[in-house]
Design a protein around this motif. Structure first.
Motif, PDB file in Angstrom:
ATOM      1  N   TYR A  20    -179.099 -77.575  27.633  1.00  0.00           N
ATOM      2  CA  TYR A  20    -177.822 -78.273  27.516  1.00  0.00           C
ATOM      3  C   TYR A  20    -176.668 -77.339  27.908  1.00  0.00           C
ATOM      4  CZ  TYR A  20    -180.454 -81.742  24.839  1.00  0.00           C
ATOM      5  OH  TYR A  20    -181.362 -82.685  24.443  1.00  0.00           O
ATOM      6  N   PRO A  21    -176.581 -76.950  29.187  1.00  0.00           N
ATOM      7  CA  PRO A  21    -175.492 -76.058  29.607  1.00  0.00           C
ATOM      8  C   PRO A  21    -174.133 -76.716  29.418  1.00  0.00           C
ATOM      9  CG  PRO A  21    -176.619 -76.958  31.518  1.00  0.00           C
ATOM     10  CD  PRO A  21    -177.439 -77.345  30.323  1.00  0.00           C
ATOM     11  N   SER A  22    -173.148 -75.925  28.983  1.00  0.00           N
ATOM     12  CA  SER A  22    -171.841 -76.477  28.638  1.00  0.00           C
ATOM     13  C   SER A  22    -171.124 -77.085  29.836  1.00  0.00           C
ATOM     14  CB  SER A  22    -170.965 -75.391  28.008  1.00  0.00           C
ATOM     15  OG  SER A  22    -170.811 -74.300  28.898  1.00  0.00           O
ATOM     16  N   LYS A  23    -171.431 -76.621  31.042  1.00  0.00           N
ATOM     17  CA  LYS A  23    -170.765 -77.190  32.212  1.00  0.00           C
ATOM     18  C   LYS A  23    -171.178 -78.635  32.461  1.00  0.00           C
ATOM     19  CE  LYS A  23    -174.154 -75.580  35.639  1.00  0.00           C
ATOM     20  NZ  LYS A  23    -174.351 -74.786  36.868  1.00  0.00           N
ATOM     21  N   MET A  24    -172.314 -79.044  31.879  1.00  0.00           N
ATOM     22  CA  MET A  24    -172.786 -80.416  32.040  1.00  0.00           C
ATOM     23  C   MET A  24    -172.635 -81.231  30.763  1.00  0.00           C
ATOM     24  SD  MET A  24    -176.203 -79.514  34.206  1.00  0.00           S
ATOM     25  CE  MET A  24    -177.011 -80.992  33.618  1.00  0.00           C
ATOM     26  N   TYR A  25    -172.704 -80.569  29.616  1.00  0.00           N
ATOM     27  CA  TYR A  25    -172.628 -81.271  28.328  1.00  0.00           C
ATOM     28  C   TYR A  25    -171.395 -80.745  27.598  1.00  0.00           C
ATOM     29  CZ  TYR A  25    -177.444 -82.381  29.526  1.00  0.00           C
ATOM     30  OH  TYR A  25    -178.569 -82.814  30.175  1.00  0.00           O
ATOM     31  N   LYS A 149    -174.072 -88.483  21.777  1.00  0.00           N
ATOM     32  CA  LYS A 149    -174.501 -89.320  22.912  1.00  0.00           C
ATOM     33  C   LYS A 149    -175.566 -88.662  23.765  1.00  0.00           C
ATOM     34  CE  LYS A 149    -170.442 -87.741  25.470  1.00  0.00           C
ATOM     35  NZ  LYS A 149    -169.110 -88.167  25.950  1.00  0.00           N
ATOM     36  N   TYR A 150    -175.727 -87.344  23.638  1.00  0.00           N
ATOM     37  CA  TYR A 150    -176.723 -86.642  24.427  1.00  0.00           C
ATOM     38  C   TYR A 150    -178.101 -86.634  23.771  1.00  0.00           C
ATOM     39  CZ  TYR A 150    -172.557 -84.829  26.757  1.00  0.00           C
ATOM     40  OH  TYR A 150    -171.367 -84.714  27.429  1.00  0.00           O
ATOM     41  N   PHE A 151    -178.219 -87.206  22.583  1.00  0.00           N
ATOM     42  CA  PHE A 151    -179.471 -87.098  21.830  1.00  0.00           C
ATOM     43  C   PHE A 151    -180.030 -88.469  21.446  1.00  0.00           C
ATOM     44  CE2 PHE A 151    -176.895 -83.312  21.199  1.00  0.00           C
ATOM     45  CZ  PHE A 151    -177.782 -82.338  21.650  1.00  0.00           C
ATOM     46  N   LYS A 152    -179.912 -89.416  22.375  1.00  0.00           N
ATOM     47  CA  LYS A 152    -180.353 -90.780  22.079  1.00  0.00           C
ATOM     48  C   LYS A 152    -181.863 -90.872  21.911  1.00  0.00           C
ATOM     49  CE  LYS A 152    -176.375 -93.228  23.852  1.00  0.00           C
ATOM     50  NZ  LYS A 152    -175.860 -94.284  24.718  1.00  0.00           N
ATOM     51  N   ARG A 153    -182.592 -90.079  22.672  1.00  0.00           N
ATOM     52  CA  ARG A 153    -184.044 -90.106  22.524  1.00  0.00           C
ATOM     53  C   ARG A 153    -184.434 -89.583  21.144  1.00  0.00           C
ATOM     54  NH1 ARG A 153    -188.248 -86.454  23.447  1.00  0.00           N
ATOM     55  NH2 ARG A 153    -190.230 -87.434  23.976  1.00  0.00           N
ATOM     56  N   GLU A 154    -183.860 -88.457  20.727  1.00  0.00           N
ATOM     57  CA  GLU A 154    -184.165 -87.881  19.431  1.00  0.00           C
ATOM     58  C   GLU A 154    -183.776 -88.819  18.288  1.00  0.00           C
ATOM     59  OE1 GLU A 154    -183.688 -84.517  22.323  1.00  0.00           O
ATOM     60  OE2 GLU A 154    -182.715 -86.432  21.919  1.00  0.00           O
ATOM     61  N   GLU A 202    -182.900 -75.207  33.300  1.00  0.00           N
ATOM     62  CA  GLU A 202    -182.240 -75.050  34.596  1.00  0.00           C
ATOM     63  C   GLU A 202    -183.209 -74.534  35.654  1.00  0.00           C
ATOM     64  OE1 GLU A 202    -178.915 -75.769  35.769  1.00  0.00           O
ATOM     65  OE2 GLU A 202    -179.343 -77.052  34.057  1.00  0.00           O
ATOM     66  N   ASP A 203    -184.092 -73.635  35.286  1.00  0.00           N
ATOM     67  CA  ASP A 203    -185.070 -73.127  36.252  1.00  0.00           C
ATOM     68  C   ASP A 203    -186.055 -74.207  36.682  1.00  0.00           C
ATOM     69  OD1 ASP A 203    -184.036 -70.580  36.449  1.00  0.00           O
ATOM     70  OD2 ASP A 203    -185.340 -69.746  34.900  1.00  0.00           O
TER      71      ASP A 203
END
Length: 304
Positions: A20-25, A149-154, A202-203
């Motif tokens: 969850y890199p901050s530039k995206m989240y 909102k980033y953890f809907k699956r969990e 990311e890798d």
């Protein structure tokens, strides 16, 4: 104290911030080389991680009262920035040091804090599921800048979408393909990972980068290749040969892609869908539609 409460204070690991890199989240807090300390509360089979913050200016938090830091600042536990963790690798097991006065205040008020944070998360889940709807203005105030909102699956929200979320996979295509300039293969894999929470780093995304533009030569569509990579990550446990029906599942996804787009080769698809201003955006959007429908009809049931 209620002995059934399970909690500890830890930091999120580097693997979490790779995922969850901050530039995206943007709503997930991060500090370079200094992750936030969090109160971890176990609930419903997952961990709610609530960050300690020096400055909190809103009411959706537990505000410390008894520490020197709280008298100089507005320190507390920020509910709007909680993250939900099911992967133990996302927790740093090293000893975490926090302000001792604030630690004592947490222990003394742990039942109250846990009740507040669980209610904050549960209210979000119940609103999204339609069980107990908040007034739209209240929901906006509480959760507009929330990381939930980033953890809907969990949180068990990814299987059944609200009507306004039906095009989320497509919307993410635009974000990654146009705004962040990832290629077609990278874009579709990032979108699927974000939507279904498959836990890539990311890798990992770099592994499909060479498939863009039909492997650079107009061969198999990069968006299809990225989707196939996601299919493998979702369904293969140990190896392809040890996964019953995997070969047929792969063939079925390719066939659905062919039916929807008319071809699987990049060199042919660009003749139909490519536009000067947005390049192959429509191809990647259609690939997202294919994968989403395929997932909902054939994959989701197998993963239960």
């Amino acid at each position: 104290m209620n002995t059934s409460i399970e909690f500890c204070i830890k930091k999120l690991s580097k693997k979490f911030y790779q995922r969850y890199p901050s530039k995206m989240y943007e709503e997930i807090l991060s500090k370079e080389d200094r992750p936030y300390s969090c109160l971890l509360v176990k609930q419903h089979g997952y961990l709610i991680c609530v960050p300690f913050r020096t400055e909190i200016r809103h009411k959706y938090a537990y505000h410390f009262q008894a520490s020197e830091r709280s008298r100089k600042h507005h320190s507390g536990l920020d509910f709007t920035k909680v993250v939900i963790v099911t992967n133990q690798e996302f927790i740093d097991e090293d000893i975490t040091v926090v302000d001792q006065d604030e630690y004592k205040e947490v222990i003394y008020n742990i039942e109250k804090i846990v009740d507040l944070v669980i209610k904050f998360v549960d209210d979000y889940v119940e609103h999204i599921k339609g069980i107990k709807k908040l007034h739209e203005r209240e929901f906006e105030r509480r959760y507009h800048f929330s990381s939930l909102k980033y953890f809907k699956r969990e949180l068990g929200l990814s299987q059944k979408k609200e009507p306004e979320e039906e095009d989320m996979l497509r919307d993410n295509v635009k974000k990654y393909y146009l705004e962040q300039d990832y290629n077609c293969a990278e874009t579709i894999l990032r979108c699927i990972d974000e939507e279904y929470g498959i836990g890539l780093t990311e890798d990992d995304f770099k592994l499909v980068s060479a498939f863009g533009g039909g492997m650079g030569c107009g061969s198999s569509c990069g968006a299809l290749c990225g989707a196939m990579a996601a299919l493998g990550r979702l369904t293969v446990k140990t190896s392809a040969h040890a996964t019953d029906g995997f070969k047929d599942t792969c063939a079925d996804l390719v066939e659905e892609f062919r039916k929807k787009l008319g071809n699987t080769d990049c060199s042919e698809l660009v003749k139909i869908y490519k536009k000067d201003d947005v390049r192959c955006l429509e191809t990647v959007c259609l690939a997202a539609d294919v994968f989403e429908e395929f997932y909902n009809t054939l994959i989701a049931e197998k993963l239960k």
